[in-house]
Design a protein around this motif. Structure first.
Motif, PDB file in Angstrom:
ATOM      1  N   PRO A  96      24.272 -31.687  31.111  1.00  0.00           N
ATOM      2  CA  PRO A  96      23.230 -30.715  31.441  1.00  0.00           C
ATOM      3  C   PRO A  96      23.858 -29.381  31.836  1.00  0.00           C
ATOM      4  CG  PRO A  96      22.908 -32.785  32.644  1.00  0.00           C
ATOM      5  CD  PRO A  96      24.282 -32.825  32.057  1.00  0.00           C
ATOM      6  N   VAL A  97      23.272 -28.298  31.363  1.00  0.00           N
ATOM      7  CA  VAL A  97      23.745 -26.971  31.759  1.00  0.00           C
ATOM      8  C   VAL A  97      23.733 -26.838  33.280  1.00  0.00           C
ATOM      9  CG1 VAL A  97      23.095 -24.528  31.771  1.00  0.00           C
ATOM     10  CG2 VAL A  97      23.214 -25.778  29.614  1.00  0.00           C
ATOM     11  N   ALA A  98      22.675 -27.346  33.915  1.00  0.00           N
ATOM     12  CA  ALA A  98      22.540 -27.197  35.372  1.00  0.00           C
ATOM     13  C   ALA A  98      23.680 -27.851  36.130  1.00  0.00           C
ATOM     14  CB  ALA A  98      21.204 -27.785  35.820  1.00  0.00           C
ATOM     15  N   LEU A  99      24.289 -28.880  35.550  1.00  0.00           N
ATOM     16  CA  LEU A  99      25.386 -29.567  36.227  1.00  0.00           C
ATOM     17  C   LEU A  99      26.605 -28.662  36.384  1.00  0.00           C
ATOM     18  CD1 LEU A  99      26.471 -32.320  37.320  1.00  0.00           C
ATOM     19  CD2 LEU A  99      27.269 -32.777  34.997  1.00  0.00           C
ATOM     20  N   LEU A 100      26.792 -27.742  35.435  1.00  0.00           N
ATOM     21  CA  LEU A 100      28.001 -26.922  35.411  1.00  0.00           C
ATOM     22  C   LEU A 100      27.762 -25.470  35.803  1.00  0.00           C
ATOM     23  CD1 LEU A 100      29.500 -28.232  32.050  1.00  0.00           C
ATOM     24  CD2 LEU A 100      30.257 -28.790  34.340  1.00  0.00           C
ATOM     25  N   VAL A 167      20.562 -26.213  22.607  1.00  0.00           N
ATOM     26  CA  VAL A 167      21.842 -26.830  22.939  1.00  0.00           C
ATOM     27  C   VAL A 167      22.953 -25.817  22.707  1.00  0.00           C
ATOM     28  CG1 VAL A 167      23.454 -28.702  22.449  1.00  0.00           C
ATOM     29  CG2 VAL A 167      20.981 -29.099  22.248  1.00  0.00           C
ATOM     30  N   ALA A 168      23.808 -25.623  23.700  1.00  0.00           N
ATOM     31  CA  ALA A 168      24.987 -24.771  23.550  1.00  0.00           C
ATOM     32  C   ALA A 168      26.157 -25.659  23.142  1.00  0.00           C
ATOM     33  CB  ALA A 168      25.298 -24.041  24.852  1.00  0.00           C
ATOM     34  N   MET A 169      26.619 -25.503  21.913  1.00  0.00           N
ATOM     35  CA  MET A 169      27.767 -26.270  21.433  1.00  0.00           C
ATOM     36  C   MET A 169      29.040 -25.470  21.649  1.00  0.00           C
ATOM     37  SD  MET A 169      26.746 -29.252  20.303  1.00  0.00           S
ATOM     38  CE  MET A 169      28.298 -29.717  19.560  1.00  0.00           C
ATOM     39  N   VAL A 170      30.068 -26.139  22.126  1.00  0.00           N
ATOM     40  CA  VAL A 170      31.357 -25.514  22.385  1.00  0.00           C
ATOM     41  C   VAL A 170      32.349 -25.954  21.315  1.00  0.00           C
ATOM     42  CG1 VAL A 170      33.164 -25.118  24.093  1.00  0.00           C
ATOM     43  CG2 VAL A 170      30.829 -25.622  24.843  1.00  0.00           C
ATOM     44  N   HIS A 171      33.071 -24.997  20.766  1.00  0.00           N
ATOM     45  CA  HIS A 171      34.058 -25.258  19.729  1.00  0.00           C
ATOM     46  C   HIS A 171      35.344 -24.490  20.055  1.00  0.00           C
ATOM     47  CE1 HIS A 171      30.698 -26.642  17.092  1.00  0.00           C
ATOM     48  NE2 HIS A 171      30.050 -25.602  17.578  1.00  0.00           N
ATOM     49  N   ALA A 172      36.411 -24.876  19.399  1.00  0.00           N
ATOM     50  CA  ALA A 172      37.655 -24.096  19.399  1.00  0.00           C
ATOM     51  C   ALA A 172      38.172 -23.804  20.803  1.00  0.00           C
ATOM     52  CB  ALA A 172      37.441 -22.785  18.632  1.00  0.00           C
ATOM     53  N   VAL A 173      38.188 -24.823  21.657  1.00  0.00           N
ATOM     54  CA  VAL A 173      38.737 -24.657  23.006  1.00  0.00           C
ATOM     55  C   VAL A 173      40.261 -24.693  22.913  1.00  0.00           C
ATOM     56  CG1 VAL A 173      38.841 -25.577  25.345  1.00  0.00           C
ATOM     57  CG2 VAL A 173      36.709 -25.748  24.014  1.00  0.00           C
ATOM     58  N   LEU A 184      41.999 -24.530  33.941  1.00  0.00           N
ATOM     59  CA  LEU A 184      41.352 -23.394  33.275  1.00  0.00           C
ATOM     60  C   LEU A 184      40.248 -23.841  32.321  1.00  0.00           C
ATOM     61  CD1 LEU A 184      41.178 -20.375  32.837  1.00  0.00           C
ATOM     62  CD2 LEU A 184      42.949 -20.586  31.062  1.00  0.00           C
ATOM     63  N   ALA A 185      40.470 -24.931  31.606  1.00  0.00           N
ATOM     64  CA  ALA A 185      39.440 -25.394  30.664  1.00  0.00           C
ATOM     65  C   ALA A 185      38.134 -25.690  31.401  1.00  0.00           C
ATOM     66  CB  ALA A 185      39.923 -26.621  29.911  1.00  0.00           C
ATOM     67  N   GLY A 186      38.227 -26.236  32.602  1.00  0.00           N
ATOM     68  CA  GLY A 186      37.021 -26.508  33.376  1.00  0.00           C
ATOM     69  C   GLY A 186      36.266 -25.240  33.738  1.00  0.00           C
ATOM     70  N   TRP A 187      36.999 -24.207  34.156  1.00  0.00           N
ATOM     71  CA  TRP A 187      36.331 -22.951  34.476  1.00  0.00           C
ATOM     72  C   TRP A 187      35.727 -22.310  33.230  1.00  0.00           C
ATOM     73  CZ3 TRP A 187      35.068 -22.849  39.149  1.00  0.00           C
ATOM     74  CH2 TRP A 187      35.930 -23.261  40.164  1.00  0.00           C
ATOM     75  N   MET A 188      36.386 -22.461  32.101  1.00  0.00           N
ATOM     76  CA  MET A 188      35.828 -21.928  30.859  1.00  0.00           C
ATOM     77  C   MET A 188      34.530 -22.636  30.493  1.00  0.00           C
ATOM     78  SD  MET A 188      39.462 -21.537  28.842  1.00  0.00           S
ATOM     79  CE  MET A 188      38.729 -21.338  27.215  1.00  0.00           C
ATOM     80  N   MET A 189      34.485 -23.953  30.719  1.00  0.00           N
ATOM     81  CA  MET A 189      33.247 -24.681  30.431  1.00  0.00           C
ATOM     82  C   MET A 189      32.137 -24.253  31.381  1.00  0.00           C
ATOM     83  SD  MET A 189      34.030 -26.382  27.792  1.00  0.00           S
ATOM     84  CE  MET A 189      32.568 -27.397  27.650  1.00  0.00           C
ATOM     85  N   ARG A 190      32.477 -23.962  32.625  1.00  0.00           N
ATOM     86  CA  ARG A 190      31.453 -23.466  33.561  1.00  0.00           C
ATOM     87  C   ARG A 190      30.961 -22.078  33.141  1.00  0.00           C
ATOM     88  NH1 ARG A 190      35.298 -26.183  36.918  1.00  0.00           N
ATOM     89  NH2 ARG A 190      34.349 -28.025  37.897  1.00  0.00           N
ATOM     90  N   GLN A 191      31.845 -21.269  32.563  1.00  0.00           N
ATOM     91  CA  GLN A 191      31.403 -19.974  32.048  1.00  0.00           C
ATOM     92  C   GLN A 191      30.453 -20.161  30.869  1.00  0.00           C
ATOM     93  OE1 GLN A 191      32.272 -16.437  33.033  1.00  0.00           O
ATOM     94  NE2 GLN A 191      30.332 -16.592  31.927  1.00  0.00           N
ATOM     95  N   THR A 202      19.588 -25.794  27.697  1.00  0.00           N
ATOM     96  CA  THR A 202      19.535 -26.782  28.780  1.00  0.00           C
ATOM     97  C   THR A 202      20.657 -27.810  28.709  1.00  0.00           C
ATOM     98  OG1 THR A 202      18.028 -28.173  27.471  1.00  0.00           O
ATOM     99  CG2 THR A 202      17.033 -26.563  28.978  1.00  0.00           C
ATOM    100  N   ARG A 203      21.371 -27.853  27.588  1.00  0.00           N
ATOM    101  CA  ARG A 203      22.462 -28.814  27.432  1.00  0.00           C
ATOM    102  C   ARG A 203      23.673 -28.122  26.832  1.00  0.00           C
ATOM    103  NH1 ARG A 203      20.655 -33.686  23.792  1.00  0.00           N
ATOM    104  NH2 ARG A 203      19.158 -32.179  22.953  1.00  0.00           N
ATOM    105  N   ILE A 204      24.842 -28.690  27.115  1.00  0.00           N
ATOM    106  CA  ILE A 204      26.081 -28.300  26.464  1.00  0.00           C
ATOM    107  C   ILE A 204      26.585 -29.501  25.679  1.00  0.00           C
ATOM    108  CG2 ILE A 204      28.462 -27.526  26.781  1.00  0.00           C
ATOM    109  CD1 ILE A 204      27.620 -26.254  29.381  1.00  0.00           C
ATOM    110  N   GLY A 205      27.006 -29.273  24.458  1.00  0.00           N
ATOM    111  CA  GLY A 205      27.563 -30.331  23.637  1.00  0.00           C
ATOM    112  C   GLY A 205      28.922 -29.938  23.103  1.00  0.00           C
ATOM    113  N   LEU A 206      29.718 -30.933  22.738  1.00  0.00           N
ATOM    114  CA  LEU A 206      31.031 -30.678  22.155  1.00  0.00           C
ATOM    115  C   LEU A 206      31.518 -31.930  21.445  1.00  0.00           C
ATOM    116  CD1 LEU A 206      33.217 -32.289  24.176  1.00  0.00           C
ATOM    117  CD2 LEU A 206      32.698 -30.358  25.654  1.00  0.00           C
ATOM    118  N   ALA A 207      32.531 -31.745  20.623  1.00  0.00           N
ATOM    119  CA  ALA A 207      33.202 -32.860  19.967  1.00  0.00           C
ATOM    120  C   ALA A 207      34.661 -32.838  20.367  1.00  0.00           C
ATOM    121  CB  ALA A 207      33.069 -32.755  18.449  1.00  0.00           C
TER     122      ALA A 207
END
Length: 237
Positions: A96-100, A167-173, A184-191, A202-207
């Motif tokens: 959930p976006v709210a979690l982060l 859904v906000a999908m995250v790629h290319a981390v 740092l990766a955690g702070w980037m995900m919170r951003q 409302t959600r973040i997704g990733l592979a």
């Protein structure tokens, strides 16, 4: 994987073009990796459709490849019988976006920027996010951003995020090797979460590759849960 997450998974990392062969849809990746250069089942298919997929792949000068959900036993069996090998098992995760989004990020640690700065492109290039993969980001039509992460007054990380179907999908981390295992990766995900909240997601997704134990541990600590998995099936013709 529900319909919104599946839609976001495809639309936020699009191929250059698509074609259908029977019950399969395949992407032309132009050298940008398996995600955009593979075929996937989108409807009822027949074993003969596999040859149709292969013909399109050959016309596009890319090796035959399928992206198959872990639970699709019938397709896995058909591809195995046709000489395909399993590659790169991958987990799809969400949170959930709210979690982060609620935790304050240290000043000057992360930024959401579009278009990407040259230093972000350099960070991607230092990993495996080459110019062909970066070109995928430029094809996205919905809301998108590039995350910059900093440590010790140095640009040290980059990521891409885009929104579809809420859904906000995250790629290319990517975090430069000298700066890994410092959070740092955690702070980037919170951003990403803060940016996503501002755009109504409302959600973040990733592979994440199942072989990437460090990244998987980070996402587990952040509260992501696995909702699906897939692997590629490839062969040389």
């Amino acid at each position: 994987m529900d319909a919104a997450l599946a839609r976001a998974f495809e639309e936020t990392w699009p191929a250059a073009e698509y074609a259908d062969a029977g019950g399969f849809r395949l992407g032309r990746g132009l050298g940008a990796g398996g995600r955009v250069s593979s075929a996937r089942a989108v409807g009822p298919w027949k074993p003969d459709d596999i040859a149709g997929v292969e013909a399109i792949h050959r016309g596009w000068d890319q090796p035959p490849m399928f992206r198959v959900l872990d639970g699709d036993a019938a397709l896995i069996a058909a591809l195995t019988a046709a000489g395909y090998r399993r590659e790169t098992p991958t987990a799809i995760m969400q949170a959930p976006v709210a979690l982060l989004a609620g935790q304050t990020i240290p000043v000057l640690t992360t930024f959401a920027i579009w278009p990407p700065l040259a230093i972000q492109r350099d960070i991607w290039g230092a990993g495996n996010i080459d110019p062909m993969r970066q070109a995928v980001m430029d094809r996205v039509s919905g809301p998108r951003t590039a995350i910059l992460g900093r440590i010790d007054d140095r640009a040290a990380g980059a990521a891409f995020a885009a929104i579809a179907a809420g859904v906000a999908m995250v790629h290319a981390v990517e975090v430069l090797p000298a700066f890994r295992r410092r959070g740092l990766a955690g702070w980037m995900m919170r951003q990403v979460a803060q940016w996503a909240a501002n755009h109504g997601a409302t959600r973040i997704g990733l592979a994440v590759s199942r072989a990437n134990g460090g990244a998987r541990a980070t996402y587990d600590r952040l509260g992501f849960t696995e909702v699906a998995g897939y692997a590629y099936y490839a062969k040389n013709l």
